[in-house]
Design an enzyme around this catalytic site. Structure first.
Site, short mmCIF file in Angstrom:
data_model
loop_
_atom_site.label_atom_id
_atom_site.label_comp_id
_atom_site.label_asym_id
_atom_site.label_seq_id
_atom_site.Cartn_x
_atom_site.Cartn_y
_atom_site.Cartn_z
N GLY A 160 -7.78 -17.18 -7.52
CA GLY A 160 -9.32 -17.36 -6.62
C GLY A 160 -9.13 -17.42 -5.13
N GLU B 233 0.71 -1.00 0.10
CA GLU B 233 0.06 0.05 0.11
C GLU B 233 0.74 1.32 0.08
OE1 GLU B 233 -3.30 0.89 0.04
OE2 GLU B 233 -3.67 -1.16 -0.55
N TYR C 229 -13.56 -6.05 -7.13
CA TYR C 229 -14.68 -5.67 -6.19
C TYR C 229 -15.91 -5.28 -7.17
CZ TYR C 229 -11.27 -5.33 -2.48
OH TYR C 229 -10.45 -5.81 -1.33
N GLY D 281 -8.37 -14.56 -3.18
CA GLY D 281 -9.15 -13.55 -2.62
C GLY D 281 -10.85 -13.74 -2.97
N GLY E 294 -4.91 -13.95 -8.55
CA GLY E 294 -5.59 -14.47 -9.89
C GLY E 294 -5.81 -15.93 -9.76
N TYR F 40 -5.96 -9.45 1.83
CA TYR F 40 -4.54 -9.37 1.06
C TYR F 40 -4.25 -10.92 0.74
CZ TYR F 40 0.41 -8.84 0.61
OH TYR F 40 1.70 -8.77 0.11
N VAL F 41 -3.42 -11.03 -0.34
CA VAL F 41 -3.13 -12.09 -0.73
C VAL F 41 -1.65 -12.07 -1.34
CG1 VAL F 41 -3.41 -14.05 -2.50
CG2 VAL F 41 -5.44 -13.03 -1.57
N ASN G 269 -5.34 1.43 -6.99
CA ASN G 269 -5.33 -0.28 -7.07
C ASN G 269 -6.33 -0.78 -8.12
OD1 ASN G 269 -4.91 -2.87 -6.80
ND2 ASN G 269 -4.97 -2.82 -4.52
N LYS G 270 -5.99 -0.53 -9.29
CA LYS G 270 -7.11 -0.82 -10.35
C LYS G 270 -7.53 -2.42 -10.41
CE LYS G 270 -8.39 -0.03 -15.32
NZ LYS G 270 -9.64 -1.19 -15.18
#
Length: 147
Positions: A92, A27, A128, A94, A90, A83-84, A121-122
């Site tokens: 799965g 972040e 989301y 999250g 990518g 957080y992952v 954070n695109k």
């Protein structure tokens, strides 16, 4: 690879704390990460967390949340962090973690799930939005540090 989503236990705190540090660096705010394992242990009754764990017991992600009350909607769950680790994004993980939080919110009678996402954070914003979340750019965060 099989991923197990489970409730965090006190023995996980060291590994979870290391992920907290990683997330603060991701972040671009490492100076804001002031939590410690000792603080987590002392305040464990407030710590609500699930971890994503590999079949070799490696914790590769987490999600934290807490109950709150919004005057306009009532009881809600606030997802503080999701957080992952980068190498597992990518895949799965999250989706599984946020799915657990959504189930928990529904099971506990919440009317809403709320969280934040950094404007830069695109990938997270896109993730989301695919879930059906509305991303509001109207409100700003206000923090008053007490210690």
């Amino acid at each position: 690879m099989k991923i197990n989503i489970r409730k965090a236990v006190e023995n996980d705190f060291g590994k979870i704390h290391a992920l907290f540090v990683e997330f603060a660096e991701f972040e671009r705010l490492p100076e804001k990460m002031v939590n410690t394992v000792e603080r987590m242990e002392a305040e464990k009754e407030y710590f609500n967390c699930w971890v994503a764990e590999t079949n070799d017991d490696q914790i590769i992600g987490y999600v934290t949340c807490f109950f709150c009350y919004y005057t306009w909607t009532g009881k809600a769950l606030y997802m503080d962090d999701l957080y992952v680790k980068p190498q597992f994004r990518g895949s799965g993980v999250g989706t599984q973690l946020i799915g657990q939080v959504i189930r928990y919110a529904k099971e506990t009678g919440c009317h809403k799930l709320r969280w934040q996402v950094s404007g830069w954070n695109k990938p997270a914003i896109d993730f989301y939005r695919k879930l059906g979340a509305t991303i509001d750019s109207t409100e700003q965060n206000c923090d008053l540090m007490l210690s």
